[in-house]
Design an enzyme around this catalytic site. Structure first.
Site, PDB file in Angstrom:
ATOM      1  CG  HIS A 122      -1.904   0.972   1.412  1.00 52.16           C
ATOM      2  ND1 HIS A 122      -1.658   2.253   1.832  1.00 52.16           N
ATOM      3  CD2 HIS A 122      -3.239   0.898   1.199  1.00 52.16           C
ATOM      4  CE1 HIS A 122      -2.797   2.921   1.872  1.00 52.16           C
ATOM      5  NE2 HIS A 122      -3.774   2.122   1.495  1.00 52.16           N
ATOM      6  CG  ASP A 199       0.651  -2.614   6.262  1.00 48.58           C
ATOM      7  OD1 ASP A 199      -0.285  -2.771   7.057  1.00 48.58           O
ATOM      8  OD2 ASP A 199       0.578  -1.858   5.273  1.00 48.58           O
ATOM      9  CD  GLN A 202      -6.782  -4.506   4.080  1.00 49.75           C
ATOM     10  OE1 GLN A 202      -7.715  -5.253   4.379  1.00 49.75           O
ATOM     11  NE2 GLN A 202      -6.991  -3.240   3.750  1.00 49.75           N
ATOM     12  CE  LYS A 225      -7.073  -0.093   6.361  1.00 47.19           C
ATOM     13  NZ  LYS A 225      -7.895   0.332   5.236  1.00 47.19           N
ATOM     14  CB  CYS A 363      -3.702   3.325  -1.511  1.00 44.40           C
ATOM     15  SG  CYS A 363      -4.829   4.659  -1.187  1.00 44.40           S
TER      16      CYS A 363
HETATM   17  N1  PLP Z   1      -1.659  -0.854   4.674  1.00 39.70           N
HETATM   18  C1  PLP Z   1      -2.580  -1.575   4.029  1.00 39.70           C
HETATM   19  C2  PLP Z   1      -2.229  -2.942   3.522  1.00 39.70           C
HETATM   20  C3  PLP Z   1      -3.862  -1.048   3.841  1.00 39.70           C
HETATM   21  O1  PLP Z   1      -4.784  -1.772   3.201  1.00 39.70           O
HETATM   22  C4  PLP Z   1      -4.146   0.244   4.342  1.00 39.70           C
HETATM   23  C5  PLP Z   1      -5.468   0.848   4.129  1.00 39.70           C
HETATM   24  O2  PLP Z   1      -6.213   0.504   3.247  1.00 39.70           O
HETATM   25  C6  PLP Z   1      -3.158   0.944   5.010  1.00 39.70           C
HETATM   26  C7  PLP Z   1      -1.918   0.361   5.159  1.00 39.70           C
HETATM   27  C8  PLP Z   1      -3.386   2.318   5.558  1.00 39.70           C
HETATM   28  O3  PLP Z   1      -4.266   2.276   6.625  1.00 39.70           O
HETATM   29  P1  PLP Z   1      -4.814   3.637   7.277  1.00 39.70           P
HETATM   30  O4  PLP Z   1      -5.395   4.429   6.156  1.00 39.70           O
HETATM   31  O5  PLP Z   1      -5.841   3.152   8.249  1.00 39.70           O
HETATM   32  O6  PLP Z   1      -3.675   4.305   7.932  1.00 39.70           O
END
Ligand code: PLP
Length: 404
Positions: A122, A199, A202, A225, A363
């Site tokens: 992401h 990370d 998800q 999430k 993203c």
């Molecule tokens: N990392 C992953 C794999 C994501 O899917 C997302 C959000 O969709 C994020 C990071 C960023 O999360 P946040 O917008 O809650 O900071």
């Protein structure tokens, strides 16, 4: 037994009608809906407890502080960290990674050093590292993936050099649903003495996570999430690593003593928590984690895996269907295109049928480029989704296809 209809009763929003049709919410990868238990905890705290934490001698402040710190313990237990000193509250995954990229960059990155990320990250696990690399004169290296959407781990070994300062990898791809073998990534990185950030944005909502078992140095996730409130997230870091890193922001709470000549910093985790935390959100996040723990993460995982298998079967039967990613280990995310129907058209028409999906690059522009596309339609499932909602999705897609 996992009683999904009983679970749905906890989520008032799921009874909404959209354009006169029952809402089918399949955008859980972007954010999840909130159960009553979470919303009521927030209302209750604002109505009955609210006071700033940590600095007050009065009753309400102490009560709010107790709730806030008890939430830290709930998070610790949920991801099996060794100590609450290792749980830093942030605004979300994005802020957790920015914090780490800044602090680690300041502490240990020099010109010519390298940072390794994967091809399916992401933007929030690419851009903060890129910014830090630019500041420090370091280089970004990328773990490639196969056409099926699996990481090429044999390439990772070749990417690790004496100059590698960290490996950053998502546990689950928000586009392909690939579940990455992060434990193996950690093992390979550790052979070269390199720390790893996972990370977990998800993964945390969909499977049990044990940071000690993964043995990663850092782990980030977002509250919203995992059925919790927006604006709160977590950075887990092994204590010996967090100890080595300088603060990210300055202000109240992160200090021990301040004079105009010199400031000394607070102990972990407060060194990384400048300013008033969102203590109502941390309390509500703990309620969300209690909620999913109460249902059982294994049961949630089994339910969602079954739903994903069923959805893959139904969607693959649609003429012109192309599903992106075919990893052996996959999670509750399905990205697709149908024929040459633009993803935006598909998303907009599904919306008219009450079906909420996400469209676009999710993203993950470098991943889109790797796949040779501009965007996809993405259906992502949560603990309250049902097979009849998958049926509604399949029928909706079929209807749109026939229209074109
Ligand atoms: N990392 C992953 C794999 C994501 O899917 C997302 C959000 O969709 C994020 C990071 C960023 O999360 P946040 O917008 O809650 O900071």
């Amino acid at each position: 037994m996992y009683d999904v209809n009983r679970v749905r009763e906890d989520f008032p929003i799921l009874t909404r009608q959209i354009y006169g049709r029952p809402l089918v919410y399949l955008d859980n990868g972007a954010t999840t809906q909130k159960p009553r238990q979470v919303v009521e905890a927030m209302v209750d705290e604002y109505y009955n407890v609210n006071a700033n934490v940590h600095r007050g001698v009065h009753f309400l402040s102490q009560q709010a502080t107790e709730l806030h710190e008890a939430s830290r313990e709930t998070v610790r237990r949920f991801i099996n960290a060794r100590s609450t000193a290792e749980i830093v509250f942030t605004r979300g995954t994005t802020e957790s990674i920015n914090l780490l990229a800044f602090s680690l960059g300041e502490a240990m990155v020099k010109e010519g050093d390298e940072v390794v990320v994967s091809a399916m990250e992401h933007h929030s696990n690419i851009v903060p590292w890129q910014m830090m690399c630019e500041r420090k004169g370091a280089q970004l290296r990328v773990i490639p993936m196969t056409d099926e959407g699996e990481l090429q781990l044999e390439a990772l070994e070749g990417l690790l050099t004496k100059r590698t300062r960290i490996v950053c990898c998502t546990q689950v791809s928000n586009v392909l649903g690939t579940v990455n073998p992060v434990k193996e990534v950690v093992r390979i990185a550790h052979e070269k003495g390199v720390p790893v950030l996972v990370d977990g944005a998800q993964s945390v909502p969909h499977m049990p996570v044990d940071v000690q078992d993964l043995d990663c140095e850092f782990f980030a996730f977002s509250g919203h999430k995992v059925y919790g409130p927006t604006g709160v997230g977590v950075l887990y870091g092994k204590e010996e690593w967090l100890d080595k890193l300088p603060p990210y922001q300055g202000g109240g709470e992160m200090i021990k003593n301040v004079t105009f000549e010199k400031t000394t910093y607070n102990e972990l985790p407060y060194k990384f928590e400048a300013g008033t935390p969102d203590y109502v959100a941390t309390h509500a996040l703990a309620k969300a984690l209690d909620y999913v723990s109460g249902l059982g993460m294994e049961k949630i995982e089994t339910h969602e895996q079954e739903l994903t298998r069923y959805a893959l079967e139904r969607l693959q039967a649609i003429e012109g269907m192309h599903i992106f990613g075919a990893a052996q280990q996959r999670d509750a995310v399905i990205s697709f295109q149908v024929g040459n129907i633009h993803h935006l058209d598909m998303g907009t028409l599904l919306d008219r049928l009450g079906i909420a999906v996400r469209t676009g690059h999710h993203c993950a522009e470098p991943l889109m480029r790797r796949l040779g596309i501009e965007g996809t339609v993405r259906a992502s499932f949560g603990l309250y989704n049902t097979k009849s909602e998958v049926d509604a999705l399949a029928e909706g897609i079929e209807r749109v296809r026939r229209m074109f």
